[in-house]
Every structure is written in structure tokens, then in C-alpha cells.
Motif scaffolding. Structure first.
Motif, mmCIF file in Angstrom:
data_model
loop_
_atom_site.group_PDB
_atom_site.id
_atom_site.type_symbol
_atom_site.label_atom_id
_atom_site.label_comp_id
_atom_site.label_asym_id
_atom_site.label_seq_id
_atom_site.Cartn_x
_atom_site.Cartn_y
_atom_site.Cartn_z
ATOM 1 N N LEU A 17 26.481 29.933 56.791
ATOM 2 C CA LEU A 17 25.769 29.566 58.014
ATOM 3 C C LEU A 17 26.769 29.279 59.129
ATOM 4 N N ALA A 18 27.784 28.476 58.779
ATOM 5 C CA ALA A 18 28.814 28.156 59.768
ATOM 6 C C ALA A 18 29.495 29.432 60.234
ATOM 7 N N GLY A 19 29.743 30.341 59.274
ATOM 8 C CA GLY A 19 30.381 31.618 59.592
ATOM 9 C C GLY A 19 29.499 32.465 60.491
ATOM 10 N N ALA A 20 28.184 32.433 60.223
ATOM 11 C CA ALA A 20 27.243 33.235 61.009
ATOM 12 C C ALA A 20 27.229 32.747 62.445
ATOM 13 N N VAL A 21 27.287 31.424 62.616
ATOM 14 C CA VAL A 21 27.319 30.865 63.969
ATOM 15 C C VAL A 21 28.531 31.406 64.709
ATOM 16 N N GLN A 22 29.650 31.493 63.954
ATOM 17 C CA GLN A 22 30.883 31.988 64.563
ATOM 18 C C GLN A 22 30.777 33.481 64.879
ATOM 19 N N GLN A 23 30.194 34.233 63.930
ATOM 20 C CA GLN A 23 30.077 35.681 64.074
ATOM 21 C C GLN A 23 29.162 36.067 65.232
ATOM 22 N N PHE A 24 28.042 35.380 65.299
ATOM 23 C CA PHE A 24 27.016 35.793 66.258
ATOM 24 C C PHE A 24 26.982 34.872 67.467
ATOM 25 N N ASP A 25 28.137 34.244 67.749
ATOM 26 C CA ASP A 25 28.147 33.276 68.840
ATOM 27 C C ASP A 25 27.861 33.944 70.182
ATOM 28 N N PHE A 26 28.011 35.285 70.255
ATOM 29 C CA PHE A 26 27.696 35.955 71.514
ATOM 30 C C PHE A 26 26.197 35.862 71.802
ATOM 31 N N LEU A 27 25.426 35.552 70.777
ATOM 32 C CA LEU A 27 23.994 35.388 70.987
ATOM 33 C C LEU A 27 23.685 34.028 71.608
ATOM 34 N N LEU A 28 24.616 33.065 71.352
ATOM 35 C CA LEU A 28 24.410 31.737 71.911
ATOM 36 C C LEU A 28 24.877 31.735 73.364
ATOM 37 N N ALA A 29 24.291 30.811 74.145
ATOM 38 C CA ALA A 29 24.619 30.775 75.568
ATOM 39 C C ALA A 29 25.966 30.118 75.813
ATOM 40 N N PHE A 30 26.515 29.489 74.797
ATOM 41 C CA PHE A 30 27.786 28.781 74.979
ATOM 42 C C PHE A 30 28.697 29.070 73.790
ATOM 43 N N ASP A 31 29.948 28.736 73.921
ATOM 44 C CA ASP A 31 30.886 28.930 72.825
ATOM 45 C C ASP A 31 30.848 27.722 71.906
ATOM 46 N N PHE A 32 30.334 27.980 70.714
ATOM 47 C CA PHE A 32 30.091 26.901 69.763
ATOM 48 C C PHE A 32 31.379 26.166 69.405
ATOM 49 N N TRP A 33 32.477 26.928 69.302
ATOM 50 C CA TRP A 33 33.720 26.351 68.769
ATOM 51 C C TRP A 33 34.668 25.855 69.853
ATOM 52 N N ASP A 34 34.248 26.014 71.111
ATOM 53 C CA ASP A 34 35.128 25.616 72.194
ATOM 54 C C ASP A 34 35.000 24.114 72.450
ATOM 55 N N LEU A 35 35.908 23.346 71.870
ATOM 56 C CA LEU A 35 35.792 21.889 71.929
ATOM 57 C C LEU A 35 35.937 21.369 73.360
ATOM 58 N N ASP A 36 36.855 22.006 74.101
ATOM 59 C CA ASP A 36 37.062 21.571 75.485
ATOM 60 C C ASP A 36 35.775 21.714 76.292
ATOM 61 N N ALA A 37 35.126 22.867 76.119
ATOM 62 C CA ALA A 37 33.880 23.112 76.835
ATOM 63 C C ALA A 37 32.827 22.071 76.440
ATOM 64 N N TRP A 38 32.815 21.762 75.176
ATOM 65 C CA TRP A 38 31.868 20.742 74.696
ATOM 66 C C TRP A 38 32.118 19.430 75.422
ATOM 67 N N GLN A 39 33.413 19.089 75.455
ATOM 68 C CA GLN A 39 33.756 17.816 76.080
ATOM 69 C C GLN A 39 33.380 17.825 77.566
ATOM 70 N N LYS A 40 33.622 18.988 78.184
ATOM 71 C CA LYS A 40 33.291 19.110 79.595
ATOM 72 C C LYS A 40 31.787 18.972 79.790
ATOM 73 N N THR A 41 31.053 19.675 78.940
ATOM 74 C CA THR A 41 29.607 19.618 79.044
ATOM 75 C C THR A 41 29.129 18.177 78.884
ATOM 76 N N LEU A 42 29.784 17.504 77.939
ATOM 77 C CA LEU A 42 29.346 16.136 77.654
ATOM 78 C C LEU A 42 29.783 15.177 78.751
ATOM 79 N N ALA A 43 31.011 15.409 79.236
ATOM 80 C CA ALA A 43 31.569 14.461 80.201
ATOM 81 C C ALA A 43 31.225 14.844 81.638
ATOM 82 N N GLY A 44 30.959 16.156 81.843
ATOM 83 C CA GLY A 44 30.735 16.657 83.195
ATOM 84 C C GLY A 44 29.348 16.318 83.717
#
Lengths: 526, 155
Positions: free
Chosen positions: A205-232
Motif C-alpha cells: 500500500l505504501a509502495g502504491a502511494v509512492q508509485q501512483f503519487d502522480f494521481l494525488l494532488a500533492f507529493d506524498f513523500w515531500d516532507l518540506d511541502a508537508w511542513q509548508k502546507t502545515l505551517a503556511g
């Protein structure tokens, strides 16, 4: 052509088999021929010529080589064995004693069939690729050879006896009721499913999220972006506070756990639903499966060894599994699960039925050589300590604890293995137990072993320990890191036991049964 | 009983056969080294000397050591095969567990009158145990002896 098989004189296979081989060669080369035709398709009608020429060339070359091989291949029916000599440059001579031939089968491929040819296969215990084959004989010759070998085999006194027993014993025994040995109801299957938690599904499942992340609107594994989203600008989530974040993480972990659990449940239920193990006249019969139901019979006399296993969690609840190592020539996997999830009290009667016995209190258990475990730690140290020393030089000094912690873990593991791994040699059986987190126990029958080998690597040679590798039909059985003297004693004892019975006696049901009562008499399986 | 009696050594020709095999294996490397020398990229001998040294060890020394590390013992209805200089393997196959027996001769073995005896068992480990470097007639005699023993066992 001739119905009679000439004995004592070398025979050749059927000459028209060459034609069949030639055509077979062309058939196998069809891809290459098609490829040549395809490559030459622009050359007008030339491509047919090229492909045809290539096909003829393959045919002729196969024919020439087959002919050379044919002139050098002879088989001889002797008094007690069949001998096949072959080889153009390298010569090979194989002798198979009649007693070792379990059955003779005739096989016909499509092309040999057109020519009325058969391939004769001699099945021995070796199973698979090592079996002797003769290709091609005419149908009549093949059948005559099969009849002759079957007759020969039955005329051997021991085999004749056993065969008679098997034949007369079968019809009445078939009428005999099947005794239920072990069964798993829905509740047990579901409990089993609980322990079959699938880490693989979580990883997938974790691998699938990584494989098909282009289907998601954001980069699942991009921690910086996460932090920005959370802090921004979207810090509404952060605004919810620390507790909400914990809940969020909990939800993710919970989902993953649920997926792992559900996968385990479904897979186990599909495989194990309605599990039934019965003792029938022909052997142990196992039925299981929800959608695809399998029905397997494991003849008791073919059981070579048993393996008891458990998991590090299920062990605490007293759940164990029992696997049967059977003769390699059995259909499908040689490792049969007789009870995938059972208590020891349920496993004990199954073990007794197979003619084996669980270890009793009189056994003298021995540990492996201390030197063996020490050497393994030292070897790991030899690899990891230089890494730790080298790290500061590449500017990664903060990583130094990593290899050292690894080394400490390895040392702990080896220490626990030293404490827990045990082996014992009983009067009829041998036992090896290994692993400390989820220990498994292998039970082998001394008389059913095929060969004994003492192996020593360069370090073992100097330090005086050895691995004892036992030839087991359908599986492996070994004790690593034994003291050399002990390994030699085991080998001598096992070889003496082996010499007491010939393989042909082991492979006959009637003979194998005679061992069972003795094994039954040790009911101590705690 | 085992250690009282010494192992039977293999036929002396076995060393020659191993050397010939090694020579054949060394040929392409020697040619490559010679070719590299001809290009004169590096001073003379940089390629050829190490190759010649390794080849000399593999051709002269190793076969002799391997020969001395190998041996067999045919007694008490069992065949014991010992082999390996660094990784020593000491295997015993009781005749009562032999499925079938091969006597094979490769081209080099044929040239030196040698043969390889292979015993097949039903075990997954050691499904076949080979004993190379026997005189061809010895290999045939051993095969017949083992065959006869299997016959006796079953009667």
C-alpha cells in the motif's frame, strides 16, 4: 517393431526418431525462422526462400547431430539393471538397478506421436531431471520395455512381497473409514487470520502511494511541502493543535494496520477454510480452501521428516504449525502443511500417525560449538568495525553508532542462538531446534536419510567445528557449527542405522509400516 | 573406524588432466595479455607478467594441492568422498541409498584414460556425489561393486 526386448545385448533407439527430432528442431527454431522471414520481408519473394532455407538448415543440422548421437547411444537390459551409454565426444554410462525403478512411464509429444514414437521415462526416487529417459522408441518397443521392467521389478523377492501386500491391502483398506485427525472451524481460521497480519500488504500500500503519487494532488513523500502546507497558509491543521496531529497520524497508522489485518484474514480464510486432515488407507488426506478447494493425499510411508514451527507472537498463545517433508517425487510442493495452526496437543496425534515421535525427556540435547558463534560475531566485527572507523574520514562521523549498534545486535542474536539452538540424536530419530524468537524444530528419521556430509570452511578447519549436512529426500536437514568429534559420531551412528534398511524397503508402504509401532510406543510429546 | 584407514588417492593422471584443463583455461588470458603487450600502452610486462604468474600457480601448484586434498574410501558398503582444499567436504553415501550410478568421461578425461563416478541419491542435498579422477576401469569396477551390493541388500 519387435515385441520382444533383447536382453544382454546393446540396443539402439528407433531410427525414425531422427525425423521426429529434426522436425522438433524446426519447431523449436520457429521463432528464429519467423524472425529471419520478417527481417527479409522487403526483399520480395526472397524472404520465403531465406526462411525456408533456414528451416532446412536447422532440420539438416539437427538430423546430423541426432544421427551422430544415435550411433553412440545404446541401452542394455542386464540381469539386474538397465544401462544406457551415450555421448559423442564425452561418454556417459548410466546404470539404474531394477529395484530402484519406481515406475516406467511412456510419454508422447505431438510430433513423436505422428511417427508412433514414445519417450520412455524411468522414475526413480531421485525425481525430476536426474531420471533416466530414452527417446525415442517405437510404441511397441516402449511398451514391451515397460512390461519387461515391471515384470523384473516384481520378480525381485522383497518388492514382490510388498507389491502383493499393497495390492491385496488396498481394496479392503479403501473401505476402511477415514479417521479425522485435525480440523479447523471458522473460529480457528479467523484466529489464524489474526496472526497472519500481512506486513507485505502494508508495504504494498505504501509502495502504491509512492508509485501512483502522480494521481494525488500533492507529493506524498515531500516532507518540506508537508511542513509548508502545515505551517503556511493552511495552518488550520496546525491550529487544531498537537492532539489533532496525533489523531491524524493515528488514523494513517490505523488504516495501514487495518489493511494488513484484513489482507491476513482474507488470505487465510481463502486458503484454510474448511481445513480437514484425515488418516485414510492411502495416507494423510488434507482438504482445504474456500474458492479453490485442494485435496492432497500424502502417503505415510513417504514422510521423510517433520517440521514444527511457530511465530514470535503466536508462540505466546501456544499456537504451532506442523509441516511434512515428503519424497520429492510427490506432486506439487514437497513441503506439506499438515496443521498450519494448532496446539501441541492437537499436533501430537498427527505426529504419531506419521510414524514419528516428538522429543521425549530422555533425549540428550547438545548446543552448537561456542567457537562457531564467536567466529560469526568476529566475522561481522571484521566487516562493521572498519566501516565505523572509516565513517569520520568521509565526514559522516555522526553515523558511527549505526554499524556499532548493528554489531551489538548481531552479537546478541548469536548469544541467544548459542543459548537456544539445540540438537539431539535419539535411537530412531534426530532433532534440531533453532531460532530464539520463533524456534522451529525439525524431526528427521535416521533410517530415511540418504547421505551424510561433513563440511568445513577455511575457518572451521582451523577451529575444529563443522556443519553436518544430511541428505533428505524432499528437503534439507542440517546442523551447523557442531564440534567436529560430535559430527563424526553422529555420522557414524546415522550411517549404521541407514545400512540396516535398503531404500527399496523404505519406499514400499508395507515395509515402512513395520517401523510405526515402535515409534508409537513413545507417547511422550510434551 | 574411519580415521584408522587412510583415504585411497586418485589416479596420478588426474593431476595431468587438471593441468591440461587449466592450460586451456589460461590460453585466452595469455592471448589477451600478449595483445595488450603489443599495443605498448604500458611498459613491457605489466600485463604479461602477472598473467603468467597466476597461470603458473593455477597450472602447476593448484592441481597438485587439489589432488592431495581429494580421496575416497570404499568400505563397509559405503563410499566416502573427500574433496576441497579451502572448503572441505567429506561425504558418505551408503550403497543402500544409491538410486543410480553414472560413469562419465569428458574429452580430457578420455585422453588420460580417466573417468568420473557419480552416485545419485534421493536426497535434495547431495542428490549426486561425484568422484572424478579415477582410472576408467577402476570406475567401472567400482560401479559394478556398488551395483552388486545394492542387489544383495534387496535379497
Amino acid at each position: 517393431m519387435t515385441d520382444e526386448v533383447l536382453e544382454g545385448t546393446p540396443q539402439r533407439t528407433a531410427l525414425k526418431g531422427l525425423l521426429a527430432r529434426g522436425i522438433e528442431g524446426v519447431r523449436k527454431g520457429i521463432l528464429g525462422i519467423a524472425a529471419i522471414g520478417f527481417a527479409m520481408r522487403d526483399e520480395g519473394s526472397g524472404f520465403i526462400l531465406a526462411a525456408g532455407g533456414f528451416a532446412v538448415a536447422i532440420f539438416v543440422v539437427t538430423l546430423v547431430f541426432s544421427y551422430l548421437a544415435w550411433t553412440r547411444l545404446t541401452y542394455t537390459i542386464g540381469d539386474s539393471d538397465i544401462r544406457v551409454e551415450s555421448g559423442i565426444l564425452a561418454r556417459a554410462a548410466r546404470a539404474v538397478p531394477f529395484e530402484r525403478i519406481q515406475d516406467v512411464s511412456l510419454e508422447q509429444g505431438f510430433i513423436p506421436r505422428l511417427f508412433g514414437l514414445v519417450e520412455v521415462k524411468f522414475e526413480t526416487g531421485a525425481g525430476g531431471k536426474d531420471d533416466l529417459k530414452l527417446a525415442y522408441l517405437t510404441e511397441d518397443d516402449g511398451e514391451a520395455l515397460r512390461d519387461l521392467l515391471r515384470a523384473r521389478r516384481e520378480s525381485a523377492p522383497v518388492a514382490a512381497n510388498a507389491n502383493a501386500n499393497a495390492e491385496t491391502g488396498e481394496p479392503e483398506a479403501a473401505a476402511e473409514e477415514a479417521a479425522l485427525l485435525f480440523t479447523m472451524g471458522p473460529r480457528r481460521v479467523l484466529t489464524f487470520g489474526l496472526f497472519e497480519f500481512s506486513l507485505a500488504a502494508v508495504a504494498a500500500l505504501a509502495g502504491a502511494v509512492q508509485q501512483f503519487d502522480f494521481l494525488l494532488a500533492f507529493d506524498f513523500w515531500d516532507l518540506d511541502a508537508w511542513q509548508k502546507t502545515l505551517a503556511g497558509p493552511g495552518d488550520w491543521l496546525a491550529g487544531l493543535g498537537f492532539a489533532a496531529r496525533i489523531i491524524g497520524i493515528g488514523l494513517v497508522v490505523g488504516t495501514l494496520l487495518l489493511v494488513g489485518l484484513a489482507t491476513g484474514f482474507v488470505r487465510t480464510a481463502l486458503r484454510e477454510w474448511g481445513f480437514r486432515l484425515e488418516r485414510t488407507a492411502r495416507g494423510l488426506r488434507r482438504r482445504r480452501g474456500l474458492l479453490t478447494r485442494t485435496d492432497v493425499v500424502m502417503p505415510v510411508h513417504r514422510v521423510q521428516a517433520l517440521r514444527l514451527g511457530t511465530g514470535f507472537l503466536r508462540r505466546l498463545f501456544g499456537w504451532h504449525s506442523l509441516k511434512i517433508v515428503s519424497l520429492a517425487s510427490d506432486s506439487g510442493a514437497a513441503n506439506h502443511e499438515a496443521a498450519p495452526f494448532a496446539t501441541m496437543a492437537e499436533i501430537a496425534p498427527i505426529v504419531a500417525t506419521t510414524g514419528f515421535a516428538l522429543p521425549d525427556d530422555d533425549l540428550e540435547w547438545h548446543g552448537v560449538s561456542r567457537k562457531y558463534r564467536i567466529d560469526r560475531v568476529l566475522l561481522s566485527a571484521a566487516a562493521l568495525v572498519p566501516v565505523a572507523i572509516a565513517l569520520p574520514f568521509v565526514g559522516e562521523a555522526r553515523l558511527i553508532p549505526l554499524p556499532l549498534a548493528g554489531l551489538a545486535l548481531i552479537a546478541l542474536h548469536e548469544y541467544l542462538r548459542l543459548r537456544w539452538d539445540r540438537h539431539a540424536l535419539g535411537s530412531q530419530q534426530l532433532f534440531t531446534r533453532h531460532g530464539w524468537l520463533a524456534p522451529s524444530l525439525a524431526i528427521g528419521s535416521r533410517v530415511k536419510l540418504q547421505s551424510v556430509e561433513i563440511a568445513q570452511g577455511p575457518i572451521a578447519l582451523r577451529r575444529g567445528y563443522a556443519s553436518l549436512l544430511l541428505g533428505l529426500a524432499g528437503g534439507r536437514l542440517r546442523v551447523r557449527g557442531m564440534a567436529l568429534a560430535e559430527a563424526r559420531n553422529w555420522r557414524e551412528a546415522i550411517l549404521t542405522t541407514i545400512a540396516s534398511q535398503d531404500f527399496s524397503q523404505l519406499s514400499e508402504p508395507a515395509k515402512a509400516n513395520t517401523i510405526t509401532p515402535a515409534a508409537h510406543s513413545s507417547p511422550d510429546y510434551a | 573406524m574411519e580415521e584408522t584407514e587412510p583415504l585411497t588417492p586418485l589416479h596420478p593422471n588426474h593431476v595431468k588432466a587438471m593441468r591440461l584443463t587449466a592450460i586451456i583455461a589460461a590460453v585466452p588470458f595469455t592471448i589477451a595479455a600478449l595483445a595488450a603487450e603489443i599495443t605498448r600502452l604500458l611498459p613491457w610486462g605489466v600485463f604479461l607478467v602477472p598473467v603468467a604468474l597466476v597461470a603458473a600457480i593455477i597450472i602447476i601448484r593448484i592441481p597438485l594441492r587439489r589432488y592431495h586434498a581429494r580421496g575416497y574410501r570404499l568400505a563397509e558398503e559405503r563410499l566416502q568422498v573427500v574433496r576441497g582444499m579451502l572448503f572441505r567436504r567429506d561425504t558418505v553415501v551408503p550403497f543402500g541409498r544409491v538410486q543410480h550410478i553414472d560413469v562419465d568421461q569428458g574429452p580430457i578425461e578420455r585422453f588420460y584414460g580417466l573417468a568420473t563416478l557419480t552416485l545419485h541419491t534421493a536426497g535434495s542435498h547431495n542428490a549426486s556425489v561425484s568422484l572424478p579422477g579415477l582410472a576408467h576401469e577402476d570406475a567401472l569396477a567400482m560401479r559394478d561393486e556398488i551395483r552388486a551390493a545394492i542387489r544383495r541388500d534387496t535379497q
